[in-house]
Design an enzyme around this catalytic site. Structure first.
Site, PDB file in Angstrom:
ATOM      1  N   TYR A 123       0.804  -1.212   0.000  1.00 33.56           N
ATOM      2  CA  TYR A 123       0.000   0.000   0.000  1.00 33.56           C
ATOM      3  C   TYR A 123       0.846   1.275   0.000  1.00 33.56           C
ATOM      4  O   TYR A 123       0.301   2.372  -0.003  1.00 33.56           O
ATOM      5  CB  TYR A 123      -0.936   0.025   1.209  1.00 33.56           C
ATOM      6  CG  TYR A 123      -2.084  -0.959   1.127  1.00 33.56           C
ATOM      7  CD1 TYR A 123      -2.053  -2.033   0.250  1.00 33.56           C
ATOM      8  CD2 TYR A 123      -3.201  -0.811   1.930  1.00 33.56           C
ATOM      9  CE1 TYR A 123      -3.102  -2.935   0.187  1.00 33.56           C
ATOM     10  CE2 TYR A 123      -4.260  -1.715   1.866  1.00 33.56           C
ATOM     11  CZ  TYR A 123      -4.199  -2.776   0.998  1.00 33.56           C
ATOM     12  OH  TYR A 123      -5.239  -3.658   0.935  1.00 33.56           O
ATOM     13  N   LYS A 170       3.185 -14.233   5.503  1.00 32.72           N
ATOM     14  CA  LYS A 170       3.322 -15.248   4.450  1.00 32.72           C
ATOM     15  C   LYS A 170       4.822 -15.408   4.160  1.00 32.72           C
ATOM     16  O   LYS A 170       5.273 -15.313   3.005  1.00 32.72           O
ATOM     17  CB  LYS A 170       2.540 -14.794   3.201  1.00 32.72           C
ATOM     18  CG  LYS A 170       2.403 -15.839   2.108  1.00 32.72           C
ATOM     19  CD  LYS A 170       1.241 -16.793   2.311  1.00 32.72           C
ATOM     20  CE  LYS A 170       1.274 -17.900   1.266  1.00 32.72           C
ATOM     21  NZ  LYS A 170       0.203 -18.891   1.438  1.00 32.72           N
ATOM     22  N   ASP A 203      -3.216 -17.406   4.966  1.00 34.31           N
ATOM     23  CA  ASP A 203      -4.356 -18.183   4.451  1.00 34.31           C
ATOM     24  C   ASP A 203      -4.917 -19.101   5.529  1.00 34.31           C
ATOM     25  O   ASP A 203      -6.133 -19.217   5.704  1.00 34.31           O
ATOM     26  CB  ASP A 203      -3.999 -18.956   3.168  1.00 34.31           C
ATOM     27  CG  ASP A 203      -2.581 -19.474   3.144  1.00 34.31           C
ATOM     28  OD1 ASP A 203      -1.827 -19.219   4.109  1.00 34.31           O
ATOM     29  OD2 ASP A 203      -2.214 -20.149   2.172  1.00 34.31           O
ATOM     30  N   ASP A 227      -5.831  -5.297   6.227  1.00 31.37           N
ATOM     31  CA  ASP A 227      -7.012  -4.715   5.585  1.00 31.37           C
ATOM     32  C   ASP A 227      -8.063  -5.803   5.380  1.00 31.37           C
ATOM     33  O   ASP A 227      -9.233  -5.658   5.747  1.00 31.37           O
ATOM     34  CB  ASP A 227      -6.579  -4.101   4.237  1.00 31.37           C
ATOM     35  CG  ASP A 227      -7.676  -3.276   3.595  1.00 31.37           C
ATOM     36  OD1 ASP A 227      -8.739  -3.110   4.217  1.00 31.37           O
ATOM     37  OD2 ASP A 227      -7.464  -2.791   2.468  1.00 31.37           O
TER      38      ASP A 227
END
Ligand code: NAI
Ligand code: MG
Length: 333
Positions: A123, A170, A203, A227
């Site tokens: 972002y 991740k 995930d 987010d």
């Protein structure tokens, strides 16, 4: 007394803000209120979405509570929230998510807080066209950015007596960027021996949140994952309409409801002040007024349990004002 900038905002904003300020005054919250405008109302009266007078006020008070604002479509207006985040370096986006009585939801017994890094990651807006058919975005993660968000999350866990931290990442795929975030967050965690840390791949975190959200107390994560997870968690407890949020920097903090200005019900005394009131509760906790925060939360929960008190969006018979009356009644004197 602390000075507090009050930004009522647009649509239902002024209605719910008036009731929230009423509750704050009822518990003798130690604030001197300074009202300033932002949003469409400011654009129409002062010619700017986010007037300099409002910015000056927050610069001075360092503390603000904000109602929803309408960002006009077209005209190239920059989002008020993005502008404020950058101006005041509000690096932590904090969203407590808790199931409430009277609110239809997927899961009960949820009580967790997401602490999202708010300035880095994909972002940061470092994007380019490599050629006509190829675009790239840079995922930027720094030690400084990771350290300050991790510290904020662990301090919050410690302060609120939440013993479990989940670092969501991740790093198995993005070994360098997410790897750095994970390593730095874990290093910060070592300084908080009373908090147990686990790391969860994003995930898997989604699956765990939907199937067993009760296992989480505080989640600290990067901007993009935060987010998405914030909205996922809001969905678990009844949607964006009932959850509060805060944007916090080293020197400034702005508390707001997550929902929008609801033009469809504006001016009808129908809006539910729950999300904004919970933002006010977060603000009281932020300034160390925990007893007042707890008292409001208790009265809010009691009023929400009463179908005659709660507002129409939750299937109740109450209005913005009568629901607030019910909360104030339960607060006593
Ligand atoms: P919205 O959240 O304003 O409304 C969606 C639906 O939820 C509507 O049916 C509305 O009546 C209902 N709702 C929302 N808050 C409620 C409350 N407190 N009590 C009862 N019902 C409530 O989202 P929408 O319609 O997409 O956006 C409207 C405007 O709000 C847009 O101009 C948008 O830019 C702005 N907005 C501002 C935000 C902010 O300032 N943080 C966040 C989201 C949207
Ligand atoms: Mg979002």
């Amino acid at each position: 007394m602390m000075k507090l900038t009050v930004i009522p905002g647009d649509g239902i904003g002024p209605e719910i803000m008036a009731q929230v300020v009423r509750v704050l005054k009822h518990v003798h919250a130690p604030f001197e209120y300074e009202e300033h405008q932002a949003g469409e109302v400011a654009l129409n009266s002062l010619g700017e979405l986010l007037p300099q007078t409002t910015i000056d006020s927050i610069n001075k008070t360092k503390l603000a509570i904000k109602g929803p604002t309408t960002t006009p479509v077209g005209g190239g207006h920059k989002s008020i929230n993005v502008t404020m985040r950058q101006k005041f370096d509000l690096y932590a986006n904090v969203r407590p998510v808790r199931s409430l009585p009277g609110v239809q939801c997927v899961c009960s017994d949820v009580d967790l807080t997401i602490v999202r890094e708010n300035t880095e990651d994909l972002y940061a807006g470092i994007e380019r066209m490599v050629d006509e058919d190829t675009a790239e975005s840079i995922k930027r993660i720094t030690r400084k950015g990771s350290e300050r968000i991790a510290r904020y999350a662990y301090d919050l866990a410690q302060k609120t007596g939440k013993p479990r931290m989940a670092i969501v990442h991740k790093a198995n795929i993005m070994k360098l960027s997410d790897g750095l975030f994970l390593k730095v967050a874990q290093e910060v965690g070592w300084q908080y021996p009373e908090i147990t840390t686990k790391d969860v791949i994003v995930d898997n975190a989604c699956m765990q949140l939907v199937t067993k959200p009760q296992q989480f107390d505080v989640i600290v994560t990067e901007n993009l994952y935060g987010d998405i997870l914030s909205d996922l968690c809001a969905g678990l407890v009844g949607g964006l309409g009932v959850v509060p949020g805060a944007n916090i920097g080293a020197n400034h903090a702005i508390f707001e409801a997550v929902h929008g200005s609801a033009p469809d019900i504006a001016g009808q005394n129908k809006a539910n002040p729950t999300a904004l009131l919970q933002s006010a509760v977060m603000m009281l906790q932020h300034v160390g007024e925990n007893a007042k925060a707890d008292a409001i939360m208790k009265a809010l929960i009691a009023a929400l349990s009463d179908v005659n008190a709660r507002t129409g969006d939750l299937g109740g018979k109450g209005t913005t004002v009568s629901f607030t009356d019910a909360i104030i009644q339960r607060l006593g004197h």
